[in-house]
Write a protein that holds these residues in place. Structure first.
Motif, PDB file in Angstrom:
ATOM      1  N   ASP A 222       0.127   5.830  15.951  1.00 25.97           N
ATOM      2  CA  ASP A 222      -1.051   5.070  16.364  1.00 25.97           C
ATOM      3  C   ASP A 222      -1.230   3.832  15.492  1.00 25.97           C
ATOM      4  O   ASP A 222      -1.819   2.840  15.925  1.00 25.97           O
ATOM      5  N   LEU A 223      -0.718   3.919  14.260  1.00 27.19           N
ATOM      6  CA  LEU A 223      -0.879   2.825  13.310  1.00 27.19           C
ATOM      7  C   LEU A 223       0.409   2.629  12.529  1.00 27.19           C
ATOM      8  O   LEU A 223       1.054   3.605  12.116  1.00 27.19           O
ATOM      9  N   ILE A 224       0.779   1.374  12.336  1.00 28.24           N
ATOM     10  CA  ILE A 224       1.895   1.026  11.457  1.00 28.24           C
ATOM     11  C   ILE A 224       1.338   0.097  10.389  1.00 28.24           C
ATOM     12  O   ILE A 224       0.749  -0.944  10.707  1.00 28.24           O
ATOM     13  N   GLY A 225       1.485   0.496   9.132  1.00 33.68           N
ATOM     14  CA  GLY A 225       0.968  -0.311   8.035  1.00 33.68           C
ATOM     15  C   GLY A 225       2.083  -0.829   7.153  1.00 33.68           C
ATOM     16  O   GLY A 225       2.960  -0.072   6.739  1.00 33.68           O
ATOM     17  N   LEU A 226       2.049  -2.133   6.879  1.00 30.47           N
ATOM     18  CA  LEU A 226       3.047  -2.758   6.013  1.00 30.47           C
ATOM     19  C   LEU A 226       2.366  -3.300   4.764  1.00 30.47           C
ATOM     20  O   LEU A 226       1.333  -3.972   4.854  1.00 30.47           O
ATOM     21  N   THR A 227       2.933  -3.022   3.589  1.00 26.01           N
ATOM     22  CA  THR A 227       2.430  -3.613   2.348  1.00 26.01           C
ATOM     23  C   THR A 227       3.428  -4.651   1.860  1.00 26.01           C
ATOM     24  O   THR A 227       4.641  -4.422   1.881  1.00 26.01           O
ATOM     25  N   MET A 256      -1.216  -3.050  10.839  1.00 22.21           N
ATOM     26  CA  MET A 256      -2.017  -3.617   9.761  1.00 22.21           C
ATOM     27  C   MET A 256      -1.107  -4.023   8.610  1.00 22.21           C
ATOM     28  O   MET A 256      -0.043  -3.424   8.404  1.00 22.21           O
ATOM     29  N   VAL A 257      -1.517  -5.053   7.878  1.00 23.07           N
ATOM     30  CA  VAL A 257      -0.745  -5.538   6.742  1.00 23.07           C
ATOM     31  C   VAL A 257      -1.663  -5.592   5.523  1.00 23.07           C
ATOM     32  O   VAL A 257      -2.887  -5.736   5.650  1.00 23.07           O
ATOM     33  N   GLY A 258      -1.070  -5.471   4.349  1.00 25.10           N
ATOM     34  CA  GLY A 258      -1.847  -5.548   3.127  1.00 25.10           C
ATOM     35  C   GLY A 258      -1.035  -6.157   2.000  1.00 25.10           C
ATOM     36  O   GLY A 258       0.193  -6.122   2.005  1.00 25.10           O
ATOM     37  N   GLY A 259      -1.736  -6.734   1.043  1.00 18.88           N
ATOM     38  CA  GLY A 259      -1.081  -7.379  -0.084  1.00 18.88           C
ATOM     39  C   GLY A 259      -1.930  -8.510  -0.620  1.00 18.88           C
ATOM     40  O   GLY A 259      -2.926  -8.907  -0.006  1.00 18.88           O
ATOM     41  N   ARG A 260      -1.533  -9.028  -1.750  1.00 19.13           N
ATOM     42  CA  ARG A 260      -2.318 -10.051  -2.445  1.00 19.13           C
ATOM     43  C   ARG A 260      -2.575 -11.274  -1.572  1.00 19.13           C
ATOM     44  O   ARG A 260      -3.690 -11.803  -1.536  1.00 19.13           O
ATOM     45  N   VAL A 261      -1.576 -11.715  -0.826  1.00 15.85           N
ATOM     46  CA  VAL A 261      -1.726 -12.931  -0.034  1.00 15.85           C
ATOM     47  C   VAL A 261      -2.771 -12.751   1.064  1.00 15.85           C
ATOM     48  O   VAL A 261      -3.503 -13.678   1.400  1.00 15.85           O
ATOM     49  N   PHE A 262      -2.876 -11.530   1.615  1.00 17.13           N
ATOM     50  CA  PHE A 262      -3.858 -11.282   2.674  1.00 17.13           C
ATOM     51  C   PHE A 262      -5.255 -11.086   2.106  1.00 17.13           C
ATOM     52  O   PHE A 262      -6.247 -11.385   2.781  1.00 17.13           O
ATOM     53  N   ALA A 263      -5.340 -10.586   0.872  1.00 18.75           N
ATOM     54  CA  ALA A 263      -6.647 -10.477   0.230  1.00 18.75           C
ATOM     55  C   ALA A 263      -7.244 -11.869   0.018  1.00 18.75           C
ATOM     56  O   ALA A 263      -8.452 -12.072   0.150  1.00 18.75           O
ATOM     57  N   ALA A 264      -6.376 -12.830  -0.286  1.00 18.95           N
ATOM     58  CA  ALA A 264      -6.840 -14.201  -0.507  1.00 18.95           C
ATOM     59  C   ALA A 264      -7.126 -14.930   0.803  1.00 18.95           C
ATOM     60  O   ALA A 264      -7.980 -15.815   0.857  1.00 18.95           O
ATOM     61  N   ASN A 265      -6.418 -14.542   1.873  1.00 18.26           N
ATOM     62  CA  ASN A 265      -6.573 -15.222   3.169  1.00 18.26           C
ATOM     63  C   ASN A 265      -6.471 -14.193   4.290  1.00 18.26           C
ATOM     64  O   ASN A 265      -5.423 -14.052   4.933  1.00 18.26           O
ATOM     65  N   ALA A 284      -9.179  -0.027   4.535  1.00 14.71           N
ATOM     66  CA  ALA A 284      -8.138   0.047   5.567  1.00 14.71           C
ATOM     67  C   ALA A 284      -8.331   1.273   6.442  1.00 14.71           C
ATOM     68  O   ALA A 284      -8.116   1.224   7.665  1.00 14.71           O
ATOM     69  N   LEU A 285      -8.739   2.396   5.846  1.00 14.79           N
ATOM     70  CA  LEU A 285      -8.966   3.619   6.609  1.00 14.79           C
ATOM     71  C   LEU A 285     -10.060   3.416   7.656  1.00 14.79           C
ATOM     72  O   LEU A 285      -9.908   3.800   8.817  1.00 14.79           O
ATOM     73  N   LYS A 286     -11.151   2.791   7.259  1.00 17.66           N
ATOM     74  CA  LYS A 286     -12.246   2.547   8.201  1.00 17.66           C
ATOM     75  C   LYS A 286     -11.820   1.593   9.316  1.00 17.66           C
ATOM     76  O   LYS A 286     -12.113   1.817  10.495  1.00 17.66           O
ATOM     77  N   MET A 287     -11.106   0.527   8.941  1.00 14.31           N
ATOM     78  CA  MET A 287     -10.673  -0.447   9.944  1.00 14.31           C
ATOM     79  C   MET A 287      -9.666   0.170  10.906  1.00 14.31           C
ATOM     80  O   MET A 287      -9.743  -0.035  12.125  1.00 14.31           O
TER      81      MET A 287
END
Length: 303
Positions: A222-227, A256-265, A284-287
């Motif tokens: 249902d979800l694919i997450g990339l860091t 969903m994606v996560g990492g420093r660059v996405f936290a900034a933008n 991320a869990l809630k989203m």
């Protein structure tokens, strides 16, 4: 790169005499970690902490980390950054009993075990790596500091209990670090948070793009997450996300994606084709829960 000084300071005795509590030691793992650094001292200790030690902190005893449903709920009590700054040097200087008493005082004010692991112990472990790279402590000191943090994880972990079927229900998720990235800490933490909420989870670390696409096509997620820890991989993300969507067995899978660059933008996530990003694993869990529910409603509508 700092030298690997052979200080004997802080090394526990064979009978566990260094500690007054039970020391759940893993001599084979500790020896393997030391040997790896000895054989390849050109690698950053921070990288080793993220790819080797912190994953052990979080999942080596995963069966002990299933809390009662009530404990998973967010208490609203958070960790102050100053507490991370205080805990890291304590891990170098005091015995595990003293360190545990300090963490138990934090828990006693209502901070959840999840929050302590994600927002206190893991950042403190990374800070120890920075101390070593700055020549503020030697290799044995930082190794024993990390082992004391692992003892804290063991001590605060609640007894195993039936898996909670919470907001995530029976939803499934695959988490992976960006191919070529090499840092698995983000994937370990986020998978642990989702698993504790009742999701069925799978995780890939150090996988190639073909490996990742094969896993995506082999299971229903249902979800694919990339860091992503290195900004240099951003240019590759649009084509990778498109390829994952193309081979996915679930045509409505959320990415969903996560990492420093996405936290900034945060807007960058949608620009590269993802469905969203979040500043940490708990958000991320809630989203993700919201995204998956929305996709399920869409699917029901078109049946």
């Amino acid at each position: 790169m700092p030298s690997l000084m052979r200080s004997a300071r802080g090394v526990p005795t064979d009978d566990g005499g260094m500690l007054t509590r039970n020391w759940r030691r893993s001599d084979d793992s500790l020896s393997a970690f030391r040997s790896r650094v000895d054989l390849d001292d050109s690698r950053s200790l921070t990288t080793l902490i993220e790819s080797e030690i912190i994953p052990r902190l979080m999942v080596a005893h995963a069966t002990d980390l299933e809390p009662p449903a009530a404990e998973i709920e967010e208490s609203g009590v958070t960790i102050d950054p100053a507490e991370v700054e205080a805990l890291a040097p304590m891990a170098l200087q005091v015995e595990a009993d003293v360190l545990l008493a300090h963490v138990e005082r934090i828990l006693s004010r209502g901070v959840s075990v999840d929050t302590v692991m994600v927002d206190l112990l893991a950042p403190a472990a990374r800070l120890l790596g920075e101390y070593w790279e700055d020549d503020r402590c030697d290799f044995i000191d930082v190794t024993m500091g990390l082992w004391r943090l692992q003892e804290i994880v063991h001590e605060i972990a609640t007894p195993a209990s039936p898996k909670r079927i919470g907001a995530g229900g029976s939803s499934s998720a695959l988490f992976a670090s960006m191919p070529g990235d090499g840092h698995s800490f983000g994937t370990v933490v986020i998978e642990e948070v989702f698993r504790r909420d009742g999701w069925e989870t799978d995780r890939l670390s150090d996988a190639t793009t073909p490996d990742l696409l094969k896993r995506v096509s082999a299971g229903w997620f249902d979800l694919i997450g990339l860091t992503i820890s290195c900004d240099c991989h951003i240019a590759e993300l649009p084509s990778l996300i498109a390829a994952m969507r193309n081979v996915s067995r679930n045509p409505r899978a959320c990415v969903m994606v996560g990492g420093r660059v996405f936290a900034a933008n945060p807007d960058l996530a949608r620009q590269i084709g993802a469905d969203g990003t979040a500043r940490d694993a708990k958000v991320a869990l809630k989203m993700a829960t919201s995204l998956v529910r929305e996709r399920a409603r869409e699917a029901a509508h078109y049946r």
